[in-house]
Enzyme design. Structure first.
Site: not given
Length: 387
Positions: A202, A228-229
């Site tokens: 991150h 999408k995940d």
């Protein structure tokens, strides 16, 4: 939406999973992180349930596993999901590492993220081996005997380390107790390191297929990449359900169905399929100590990648040499897995030795050479343009 930013805990989740800015061009190869997180949570939850019924005793461990399968409500599903979940975890882990290798995710500024990931990989291998030994079946007993004996390669104190790990002079009740305790603990350590991995990621954001900084072209995690995940997570759930219901023991050796017999050695002692490449490297070197060192180095060499890659361009998307040698390396890794599961006969020993030489040559020779060559060609091209 207001509470997502005002509550300190929800704000943290919001920053990492909802409003996190991601490059707009990342593909499905960037989905393996979320898949690994999903599998890890499933493995921890099911592992806790299985631990409620498992008995770490050489005489009762195999029977307790059989009781889980036969008598515990949905115990057969718990075992099937846990065993096949480990295989799926390693499939996603190898694909995740392969994507990092291909796209240069180990290069600055993501070196810390990569190094934490390699440590997670090493701890995952240890955790998988510990879990493999717990059922106390014929293959796991002899696998535990062989692999723990690798500690005897340590000079001067090797034999003492083996006896300390065993808690005696052979694999016995203290050994299973130690392995069970560590196998229960390690997933939580891996989960903590995964959080560190996410924090490090991150800090600089995800990489992308082009290998360039994408700060000017980013989109929020939600809904684009969250959806999408979820697509790949649903595909994974379909796959693991198929394995658990239709082929629960597809990845297991036949000797895993027999209780441990210290007086009878299996025809061939092999680890689980996901550890076969490293087992092949161990067997490829005749010298015991050098074989152990080579096996450890085959994993730890990933930590050296930021120092071995001299390329001015991140990743292999625009590097024809890198593409060719990367896919050759993938083929070599598959060959090592095949050799690791084969009987150590002359032809397989020779192929294993050649594959091992190429494995280390890729990291220590080919990557430095083709990255320096690529930089040289870029410099020559730039100098010709200036003229």
């Amino acid at each position: 939406m207001k509470i997502l930013k005002s509550n300190p805990f929800l704000a943290l989740a919001n920053n990492y999973m909802i409003d996190a800015p991601e490059p707009s061009n990342i593909s499905y190869f960037w989905n393996f992180g979320s898949l690994l997180a999903c599998v890890l949570v499933i493995q921890i939850v099911i592992g806790i349930l299985l631990a409620c019924f498992y008995i770490p005793n050489m005489d009762l461990a195999f029977l307790s596993v059989e009781r889980i399968v036969r008598d515990v409500n949905y115990g057969f599903l718990l075992r099937a999901f846990h065993a096949n979940g480990a295989s799926f975890f390693f499939i996603f882990l190898y694909l995740h590492i392969g994507r990092g290798l291909y796209y240069g995710s180990y290069k600055y500024p993501r070196t810390m993220t990569w190094n934490i990931g390699v440590i997670i990989f090493l701890l995952t291998i240890i955790t998988a081996f510990l879990g493999y030994c717990l059922p106390a079946n014929q293959m796991s007993f002899w696998g535990a005997t062989v692999i723990t004996n690798l500690l005897s390669a340590v000079p001067f104190i090797g034999d003492d380390l083996v006896h300390l790990l065993w808690g005696g002079f052979s694999v016995s009740n203290p050994t299973l107790n130690r392995f069970f305790s560590l196998h229960y603990l390690m997933p939580f350590v891996i989960a903590a390191l995964s959080v560190m991995h996410l924090i490090a990621l991150h800090t600089n954001g995800s990489s992308n297929p082009l290998g360039v900084t994408a700060n000017m072209d980013r989109i929020p995690m939600n809904p684009y990449y969250l959806i999408k995940d979820l697509i790949t997570i649903f595909i994974f759930l379909i796959g693991i359900n198929y394995m658990a219901f239709y082929n629960p023991y597809g990845f297991m050796e036949p000797d895993c169905a027999l209780p441990a017999d210290p007086l009878k050695t299996p025809m061939s002692i092999v680890p689980e399929w996901y550890l076969l490449p490293f087992y092949a490297i161990l067997r490829a070197i005749p010298n015991f100590q050098l074989g152990v060192i080579a096996m450890l180095l085959s994993i730890l060499v990933l930590l050296l990648l930021p120092l071995l890659d001299f390329s001015a361009i991140r990743g292999n998307s625009f590097n024809p040499f890198g593409k060719f040698f990367f896919w050759t390396f993938v083929a070599d890794f598959v060959i090592l897995a095949w050799i690791g599961g084969s009987h150590p006969e002359n032809v397989f020993i020779t192929i294993g030795a050649i594959a091992t030489i190429f494995y280390f040559s890729y990291f220590f020779i080919l990557i430095p050479v083709y990255t320096i060559l690529g930089n040289t060609l870029i410099d020559l091209n730039l100098s010709s343009i200036k003229r």
